[in-house]
Design a protein around this motif. Structure first.
Motif, PDB file in Angstrom:
ATOM      1  N   VAL B 330       0.832  -1.393   0.140  1.00  0.00           N
ATOM      2  CA  VAL B 330       0.113  -0.039  -0.333  1.00  0.00           C
ATOM      3  C   VAL B 330       0.423   1.148   0.259  1.00  0.00           C
ATOM      4  O   VAL B 330       0.566   2.359  -0.625  1.00  0.00           O
ATOM      5  CB  VAL B 330      -1.264   0.028   0.983  1.00  0.00           C
ATOM      6  CG1 VAL B 330      -2.266  -0.746   1.067  1.00  0.00           C
ATOM      7  CG2 VAL B 330      -0.629  -0.576   2.506  1.00  0.00           C
ATOM      8  N   SER B 331       1.953   1.124   0.396  1.00  0.00           N
ATOM      9  CA  SER B 331       3.354   2.193   0.417  1.00  0.00           C
ATOM     10  C   SER B 331       4.183   2.014  -0.834  1.00  0.00           C
ATOM     11  O   SER B 331       4.337   0.715  -0.166  1.00  0.00           O
ATOM     12  CB  SER B 331       3.306   2.782   1.499  1.00  0.00           C
ATOM     13  OG  SER B 331       3.646   2.089   2.651  1.00  0.00           O
ATOM     14  N   THR B 332       5.206   2.913  -1.013  1.00  0.00           N
ATOM     15  CA  THR B 332       5.633   2.158  -1.929  1.00  0.00           C
ATOM     16  C   THR B 332       6.880   1.230  -0.563  1.00  0.00           C
ATOM     17  O   THR B 332       6.777   1.785   0.427  1.00  0.00           O
ATOM     18  CB  THR B 332       7.375   3.822  -1.931  1.00  0.00           C
ATOM     19  OG1 THR B 332       6.282   4.651  -2.479  1.00  0.00           O
ATOM     20  CG2 THR B 332       8.238   3.464  -2.673  1.00  0.00           C
ATOM     21  N   MET B 333       7.685   0.192  -1.153  1.00  0.00           N
ATOM     22  CA  MET B 333       8.435  -0.628  -0.481  1.00  0.00           C
ATOM     23  C   MET B 333       9.535  -1.165  -1.317  1.00  0.00           C
ATOM     24  O   MET B 333       9.632  -1.546  -2.727  1.00  0.00           O
ATOM     25  CB  MET B 333       7.724  -1.932   0.064  1.00  0.00           C
ATOM     26  CG  MET B 333       7.545  -2.895  -0.896  1.00  0.00           C
ATOM     27  SD  MET B 333       6.773  -4.235  -0.352  1.00  0.00           S
ATOM     28  CE  MET B 333       7.608  -5.366   0.574  1.00  0.00           C
ATOM     29  N   SER B 334      10.673  -1.379  -0.521  1.00  0.00           N
ATOM     30  CA  SER B 334      11.622  -1.962  -1.114  1.00  0.00           C
ATOM     31  C   SER B 334      12.116  -3.491  -1.005  1.00  0.00           C
ATOM     32  O   SER B 334      11.536  -3.242   0.716  1.00  0.00           O
ATOM     33  CB  SER B 334      12.987  -1.192  -0.708  1.00  0.00           C
ATOM     34  OG  SER B 334      13.379  -1.481  -0.208  1.00  0.00           O
ATOM     35  N   TYR B 335      12.813  -4.155  -1.736  1.00  0.00           N
ATOM     36  CA  TYR B 335      13.296  -5.395  -0.768  1.00  0.00           C
ATOM     37  C   TYR B 335      14.863  -5.856  -1.927  1.00  0.00           C
ATOM     38  O   TYR B 335      14.736  -4.711  -3.173  1.00  0.00           O
ATOM     39  CB  TYR B 335      11.714  -6.424  -1.438  1.00  0.00           C
ATOM     40  CG  TYR B 335      11.416  -6.176  -2.728  1.00  0.00           C
ATOM     41  CD1 TYR B 335      10.462  -6.070  -2.601  1.00  0.00           C
ATOM     42  CD2 TYR B 335      12.282  -7.275  -3.452  1.00  0.00           C
ATOM     43  CE1 TYR B 335       9.907  -5.827  -3.845  1.00  0.00           C
ATOM     44  CE2 TYR B 335      11.248  -7.742  -4.821  1.00  0.00           C
ATOM     45  CZ  TYR B 335      10.237  -6.495  -5.149  1.00  0.00           C
ATOM     46  OH  TYR B 335       9.680  -6.668  -6.374  1.00  0.00           O
ATOM     47  N   THR B 336      15.609  -6.691  -1.032  1.00  0.00           N
ATOM     48  CA  THR B 336      16.529  -7.336  -2.130  1.00  0.00           C
ATOM     49  C   THR B 336      16.440  -8.186  -3.273  1.00  0.00           C
ATOM     50  O   THR B 336      15.848  -9.162  -2.433  1.00  0.00           O
ATOM     51  CB  THR B 336      17.997  -7.037  -1.249  1.00  0.00           C
ATOM     52  OG1 THR B 336      17.158  -5.759  -0.198  1.00  0.00           O
ATOM     53  CG2 THR B 336      19.012  -7.217  -1.992  1.00  0.00           C
ATOM     54  N   VAL B 337      16.897  -8.241  -3.947  1.00  0.00           N
ATOM     55  CA  VAL B 337      16.937  -9.605  -4.876  1.00  0.00           C
ATOM     56  C   VAL B 337      18.383 -10.517  -5.250  1.00  0.00           C
ATOM     57  O   VAL B 337      19.112  -9.713  -5.707  1.00  0.00           O
ATOM     58  CB  VAL B 337      16.093  -9.388  -5.892  1.00  0.00           C
ATOM     59  CG1 VAL B 337      15.015 -10.882  -6.390  1.00  0.00           C
ATOM     60  CG2 VAL B 337      14.842  -8.884  -5.423  1.00  0.00           C
ATOM     61  N   GLU B 338      18.749 -11.326  -5.163  1.00  0.00           N
ATOM     62  CA  GLU B 338      19.592 -12.022  -5.885  1.00  0.00           C
ATOM     63  C   GLU B 338      19.032 -13.013  -7.174  1.00  0.00           C
ATOM     64  O   GLU B 338      18.005 -13.779  -6.600  1.00  0.00           O
ATOM     65  CB  GLU B 338      20.280 -12.580  -5.548  1.00  0.00           C
ATOM     66  CG  GLU B 338      21.257 -12.198  -4.191  1.00  0.00           C
ATOM     67  CD  GLU B 338      22.115 -12.659  -3.208  1.00  0.00           C
ATOM     68  OE1 GLU B 338      21.425 -14.398  -3.219  1.00  0.00           O
ATOM     69  OE2 GLU B 338      22.726 -12.176  -2.608  1.00  0.00           O
ATOM     70  N   SER B 339      18.672 -12.531  -8.219  1.00  0.00           N
ATOM     71  CA  SER B 339      18.720 -13.265  -9.327  1.00  0.00           C
ATOM     72  C   SER B 339      19.574 -14.124 -10.659  1.00  0.00           C
ATOM     73  O   SER B 339      20.632 -14.151 -10.878  1.00  0.00           O
ATOM     74  CB  SER B 339      17.990 -11.929 -10.744  1.00  0.00           C
ATOM     75  OG  SER B 339      16.085 -12.412  -9.923  1.00  0.00           O
ATOM     76  N   TYR B 340      19.805 -15.639 -10.068  1.00  0.00           N
ATOM     77  CA  TYR B 340      20.060 -16.275 -10.581  1.00  0.00           C
ATOM     78  C   TYR B 340      20.217 -16.118 -12.373  1.00  0.00           C
ATOM     79  O   TYR B 340      18.316 -17.366 -12.628  1.00  0.00           O
ATOM     80  CB  TYR B 340      20.474 -17.877  -9.860  1.00  0.00           C
ATOM     81  CG  TYR B 340      21.052 -17.404  -8.512  1.00  0.00           C
ATOM     82  CD1 TYR B 340      20.079 -17.190  -7.324  1.00  0.00           C
ATOM     83  CD2 TYR B 340      22.389 -17.756  -8.347  1.00  0.00           C
ATOM     84  CE1 TYR B 340      21.081 -16.469  -6.407  1.00  0.00           C
ATOM     85  CE2 TYR B 340      22.853 -17.265  -6.756  1.00  0.00           C
ATOM     86  CZ  TYR B 340      22.613 -17.027  -5.948  1.00  0.00           C
ATOM     87  OH  TYR B 340      22.982 -17.159  -4.654  1.00  0.00           O
TER      88      TYR B 340
END
Lengths: 330, 680, 302
Positions: B330-340
């Motif tokens: 519902v509001s701006t959110m951030s997350y970290t990803v490692e993409s293989y």
């Protein structure tokens, strides 16, 4: 009964405390000692609003909502000072209150900015009697001094009770208030009551009291004469001026030669006020007709004289009765 | 009662005062920023109320709306809203209710209490505005509205303060409040959500969990930002950027939806506490995603993702390799990803996946069924079959368009054999259906493809980058991505939608004013990029500011965070705020002179008076100088003569430069003080 | 002191010895288009002062001795039937002079007084429906005996403020009177200034700059007189304009092109005293009210 006693005791303690904290003075510069400040009802509502914004912001993980909430909180903090310093800029001075008749209204001049050279407070200021709900609103942005309307109580010489001055400026979040004692008195004359004029002979001339020297009718109209420059304007016969375009003055019989004493008869406490009221009327009549009169209140005697100053002196003596010792300064 | 009451402010006075009018203006501005969530009839109601308010203020009309009328109207409106609420959902109903309540409050304002209540409601509504819009533009609008609301409060308590004065007063307060708010924001710990809040359904543009060919074409008309990715490793190429959002496995001949079987399986897994944890290997891209609020749970990631949350929201990996949040965003959110990106997608149970992804609708699209049966007979194995379909698309000269014809009946037949032109969903849908008919497990994946490289490490993905492609299970390789759009329009994949649509001219055709359309003009493109960057910084540092960032900042300043240190930080926060408040008070404490110039002169006069035991009383400046000359020494007199001259010059002579006069007087006063000291 | 006006004042000081302040105020009054009231006992030099002023400024001069039987026509002039021309012709009275000395104005009947004051106010004389313009400049110097002298009609307060200034001469001090007795020469005064010069100067005075601070000082003075309650006759807006006009002229005489509070203070007593005093009060309390007012209001802006 007990409640009333408790209330009275509480009021007494409160008065004592206030007298120590904010001593009576003619001119009152508001400061840390005299100003009380608490959030107003709206202030609490505002705080509630901040809390609900915080909950909403947290639940939605919405940083902007949180910032809005913090900004509002900060404004609440800043306004604590803004309200206080605005109110502290008031320097109140109450000029002497003109005397008046019982249950009539008089106006007293209240200066908001007695300390000159400074910018005064802003916003609306409420003035009320301490412990009273009714108030007068003064807009400090418009006026520097204001005619305060005072409703006079019963006859007597009363100390002006503490006045409560309060302000909600700027945002209404806080109520700043103070209770000031301006160290002045209200001189309340008895309200005149129509009656026959009774002048008693001067006691030093004639010891025989009760003999009537003169009994002039009120406002004995004698006739008209031509207006002379310098005549009192309220003696001008305006009706004639309007009709005939000729200036005429109303002439009244002069009783300057008549002189005597007005006396307070011996009465019980029940009729005292009424007699005083009658005396007040007679004083006014005598004064109007330029009769030289004295006042005999039993314990206190005022020598015959004429003029406005004498009239006020006599009426003040009536107001102070039976206390004839204290010289009341107006 | 000694102080007699003057006539109290009457209801009419309050109705016609400026305060309700200012509040009405703030209100209507607020409503216009919320046109999407607010029902149109409520908007109309708001406009009418504001017009009525205006007519009261300009004295065109006597404010005589009876309480009963207002109440009756309110009840009617509430019932109507109740009817609509069934389809609106709780959040939107609440917001609409608030907007409506403010409207009825505005209709009748007879007491001061009404004004303060209205202020509270409007301020709360402003806060609610941030649920729907968090951009810089809207934020500045909301800040202005807050300012106006505060001004309206001032007009209650100081009705004769000038309007400019009121705006200046509140403006300064708002500016002063900012640093305190920022401090609180930076230091106060971010709490996790206290309870689940209702979210808006479909209030935003964005992907949806059912896809019918044509849907994404609509989305392609929106230049709104979907998310940003900030890479700490090198950037993937354009044709590698397939941002998976969700996987649709149920087809009814027309529309793709999430498979009910899959839902059931997921629910079972969740009850068992099993989550999907593939074994990661190979090279990967490491990046942070800042997602715009979508009011949905799905998130975006490339290839096989290993997500980790850095806020209170949990971020999970699903069995269809999709990444999703544990609560709606519902509001701006951030997350970290490692993409293989070199891994095969073969770590799920083939049996389950095949069962789910071989589902076909029981009837419809008869031509396709026939055609596929023919192709299967002609080809040898899945790869050959896929090649055959690709060949068919190319030979038949299928075209890629943003303006496909509507295909209401047997859409796959219609597309494959009649129209032969369509958008990505048409191709993906047709291909996936064909594969399933050929007994090859296949599914539709929606998400975004491409994105604009904004700076060295940042890719911005807009709604018009929305895309759909196909995944097919090939026995030896697991799930394999097949993008039929790439066959017919390689430009779309290599250079993005804009390039692909150049000839057709349909890129953002519906929003002619969008800056994104003006990419060709260099200056505009520069401006657009600058705005985009500003917006990015805004999202990163304000909207996306979370626990992780907060900790990082505190760590940078204070080093490792221990309990003792935290309490020190808390105390210093309090001290800092107190200091700031003290700073703000200083100008208030100073006795504000109405005439600073005369005040300066006065100060010098006081010095001289004290030194020589003389009084100015009511002497004018020149006369006083004479008096000083009579009793003071020559040096002091000379200095005071300069002061007098400077004062007379600035105060009484034509065209005075007041400010310089004050400065000069200040300097001279210092000189005077020295001279006086020397000669004592 | 302004170079142009300095010799005039020096000459005046030679004629009226020991009355320097009054001389300056009289010149100031003339320069600011005002009329002057001199109040004093007989023989103090009222007539000498007015005559000297007229002569020095090169203005034609007429003196009207006010007596109880003086009629307005004696002063203003009258339409007289010319037998030869068979028509009425206007014979102007002594008021048609640039400087008019109205001597002992309080001896005349109120009617005559009013006629003079009307002429002063309107700069013209209306007679039988005809208006006759008075000369320019037109400067009335009225002298008045103290009120308690017998057989006088005191000017009503409403008419007193038609005079810009009121001054009293008073007895000269020992030295001055001795000097006066010593050189009692009858050398006639010569005109030093033309009428054109005078009007030029008056034009210059119009352009003198008055800062806000000065205006506010005047306003504070005036409003204090109204609000304090100590003054029976508070100063009117006409009074505040008069103070301003006189202050500008004074500033010009001090050779400045802007007004400072001292200018206001110098002219204030002369301009305000006769307006403040209630007519019933004793005239011996001269200059007390305006001085108390000056002492109560700070000239430096608040």
């Amino acid at each position: 009964m007990l409640l009333a006693n408790l209330q009275r005791a509480w009021r007494k303690r409160m008065d004592d405390w206030l007298n120590r904290r904010i001593p009576a003075a003619h001119k009152q510069q508001l400061d840390l000692r005299s100003i009380f400040i608490l959030p107003s009802r709206f202030g609490w509502l505002y705080l509630l609003l901040c809390i609900s914004l915080f909950v909403l912001g947290t639940n939605y993980q919405n940083n902007l909502m949180l910032i809005l909430c913090f900004v509002m909180l900060a404004i609440l903090l800043i306004n604590l000072h803004a309200s206080y310093w605005n109110f502290a800029r008031l320097c109140l001075m109450l000029k002497a209150i003109p005397p008046g008749y019982a249950n009539s209204q008089v106006t007293a001049k209240l200066h908001l900015n007695a300390a000159e050279h400074q910018k005064s407070a802003s916003g609306e200021i409420r003035v009320s009697t301490f412990g009273d709900d009714e108030y007068q609103v003064i807009d400090a942005d418009c006026v520097q001094s204001v005619d305060l309307k005072l409703q006079l109580p019963e006859r007597g010489i009363h100390r002006l009770p503490r006045l409560t001055i309060e302000s909600f400026f700027p945002l209404g979040l806080y109520r700043c208030w103070t209770h000031l004692d301006f160290n002045t008195h209200l001189v309340v004359f008895p309200a005149p009551q129509r009656c026959e004029l009774k002048l008693y002979a001067l006691p030093d001339e004639n010891e025989q009291e009760g003999s009537l020297v003169a009994q002039p009718g009120t406002e004995d109209f004698e006739g008209l004469r031509r207006y002379v420059v310098g005549d009192n304007l309220n003696r001008v016969a305006w009706k004639h001026v309007a009709k005939q375009q000729q200036w005429l003055s109303k002439n009244f019989e002069s009783y300057a030669s008549v002189s005597g004493f007005l006396k307070l008869p011996m009465v019980d406490a029940v009729n005292l006020e009424q007699e005083l009221a009658k005396l007040a009327h007679q004083i006014n009549v005598c004064s109007q007709q330029n009769v030289s009169f004295g006042l005999d209140l039993g314990g206190q005697k005022l020598a015959p004289a004429t003029g406005e100053a004498h009239r006020i002196k006599c009426l003040t003596a009536l107001a102070a009765y039976p206390d004839n010792t204290s010289e009341v300064r107006l | 009662m000694i102080v007699a009451t003057t006539k109290p402010q009457s209801a009419i006075d309050i109705e016609q005062s400026i305060t309700p009018f200012i509040m009405a203006l703030a209100y209507i501005a607020l409503v216009f920023t919320m046109l999407t969530p607010v029902l149109s009839w409520i908007t109309v109601l708001a406009v009418c109320v504001v017009i009525v308010r205006g007519s009261f203020y300009f004295r065109d009309q006597q404010p005589q709306i009876a309480l009963r009328t207002v109440n009756l109207l309110a009840i009617l409106a509430a019932i109507t809203l109740g009817w609509f609420s069934l389809s609106l959902g709780l959040l939107l109903t609440m917001v609409n209710l608030l907007v409506m309540a403010c409207a009825f409050k505005l209709l009748r304002i007879t007491r001061r209490k009404d004004l303060t209540q209205l202020f509270a409601s409007l301020l709360f509504l402003t806060g609610c505005g941030f649920i729907f819009e968090q951009g810089l533009l809207h934020t500045s609008i909301y800040v202005s509205i807050t300012l106006v609301l505060l001004c309206s409060l001032i007009t209650i308590h100081a009705p004769h303060m000038s309007k400019r004065g009121a705006i200046k007063y509140t403006g300064i307060q708002l500016l002063q409040a900012m640093p305190i708010a920022v401090l609180l924001f930076l230091v106060l710990p971010k709490l996790p959500p206290l309870w689940q809040m209702p979210t808006a359904q479909g209030a935003k543009t964005g992907l949806s969990d059912t896809v019918t060919p044509g849907d994404i074409a609509e989305l392609s008309q929106s230049s709104e930002l979907a998310f940003r990715a900030i890479f700490s490793t090198e950037l993937p190429r354009n044709n590698q950027r397939y941002w998976r959002a969700m996987t649709l496995e149920q087809f009814d001949g027309k529309t793709w939806t999430r498979s009910p079987t899959r839902r059931q399986i997921t629910r079972q897994y969740r009850q068992l506490g099993r989550s999907f944890t593939p074994v990661y290997e190979g090279e990967f891209w490491d990046y942070q995603v800042i997602a715009e609020p979508s009011h949905q749970t799905w998130l975006f990631a490339l290839d096989v993702a290993s997500p980790s949350a850095n806020s209170e929201f949990g971020v999970n990996l699903g069995f269809e390799y999709q990444v999703y949040a544990s609560r709606p965003v519902v509001s701006t959110m951030s997350y970290t990803v490692e993409s293989y990106y070199n891994m095969s997608l073969d770590q799920t149970l083939q049996t389950v996946d095949s069962r789910v992804n071989l589902q076909i609708p029981s009837n419809g699209n008869p031509k396709t069924v026939e055609w596929v049966a023919g192709l299967v007979a002609q080809t040898d194995g899945p790869s050959d079959f896929i090649d055959a379909i690709q060949r068919y698309f190319l030979e038949q000269e299928f075209s890629y368009t943003l303006r496909p014809q509507p295909m209401p009946k047997n859409p796959v037949d219609e597309f494959l054999f009649n129209q032969q032109a369509g958008f990505c969903v048409h191709y993906a849908s047709a291909l996936a259906y064909a594969l399933r008919l050929a007994n090859i497990p296949a599914r539709l994946v929606t998400g975004y493809q491409g994105g604009e490289i904004q700076s060295d490490a940042v890719i911005s993905v807009y709604q018009y980058d929305a895309h759909a492609w196909v995944e097919a299970w090939l026995d030896d390789r697991g799930w394999v991505r097949i993008d039929p759009t790439a066959w017919v329009s390689p430009d779309r994949i290599d250079f993005g939608l804009e390039q692909a649509m150049r000839e057709e001219g349909s890129f953002l055709a519906d929003s002619p004013l969008s800056l994104a359309r003006l990419k060709n003009i260099a200056a505009f493109n520069q401006l657009r990029l600058w705005f985009a960057n500003l917006d990015y910084q805004w999202s990163k540092w304000v909207l996306g500011f979370n626990n992780q960032q907060q900790k990082d900042i505190l760590r940078q300043i204070f080093g490792e965070l221990t309990t003792a240190k935290l309490s020190v930080i808390g105390l210093s926060l309090v001290a800092l705020i107190a200091l700031l408040l003290g700073l703000y008070i200083l100008p208030m404490m100073r006795n504000r002179s109405l005439n600073p110039l005369a005040n300066e002169y006065r100060k010098s006069v006081e010095l001289v008076e004290a030194s020589f035991a003389i009084k100015r009383a009511t002497l004018g400046p020149e006369d006083f100088l004479q008096r000083v000359a009579d009793s003071a020494d020559n040096a002091s007199t000379a200095v005071f003569a300069q002061i007098t001259e400077a004062y007379i010059k600035s105060e009484y002579q034509p065209s005075p430069a007041q400010f310089e006069g004050i400065k000069q007087l200040q300097q001279l006063r210092r000189l005077l003080r020295k001279t006086l000291k020397k000669n004592r | 002191m302004n170079n142009a006006i300095a010799p005039v004042i020096a000459e005046l000081d030679q004629t009226i010895i020991g009355k320097s302040a009054q001389n300056r105020l009289a010149v100031c009054c003339l320069l600011s288009h005002g009329h002057l009231l001199i109040e004093d006992l007989p023989g103090m030099g009222k007539t000498t002062l007015s005559h000297a002023l007229a002569t020095l400024f090169g203005l034609d001069y007429a003196r009207i001795q006010f007596t109880s039987d003086l009629l307005p026509a004696d002063m203003l002039g009258a339409n007289i039937f010319d037998v030869q021309k068979q028509q009425f012709t206007f014979h102007p009275g002594p008021i048609f002079s640039q400087v008019v000395l109205a001597d002992e104005i309080n001896r005349a009947s109120p009617k005559t007084q009013s006629a003079l004051l009307e002429a002063m106010e309107e700069q013209q004389v209306s007679l039988d429906g005809q208006t006759h313009e008075l000369p320019e400049p037109f400067f009335v110097i009225a002298t008045q005996n103290p009120l308690h002298q017998a057989g006088t009609y005191p000017l009503p307060e409403s008419q007193l403020d038609r005079f810009l200034m009121r001054i009293t001469l008073g007895y000269p001090d020992w030295q001055a009177e001795k000097q006066m007795l010593q050189n009692d020469n009858d050398e006639p005064l010569k005109s030093m200034i033309t009428a054109q010069q005078l009007s030029d100067w008056q034009g210059q005075i119009e352009t003198i700059h008055v800062a806000d601070a000065v205006l506010e000082y005047i306003l504070r003075l005036v409003s204090f007189s109204r609000e304090s309650g100590e003054y029976a006759n508070p100063l009117s807006p006409r009074a505040s304009r008069a103070i301003l006009r006189a202050s500008k002229a004074w500033a010009w005489m001090e050779n400045r092109d802007y007004v400072i509070p001292e200018d206001v203070q110098h002219v204030f007593a002369a301009v305000a005293e006769h307006r403040l005093r209630s007519p019933g009060s004793d005239s011996d309390l001269s200059f007390q009210l305006s001085e108390s007012l000056l002492a109560a209001v700070d000239p430096i802006a608040a």
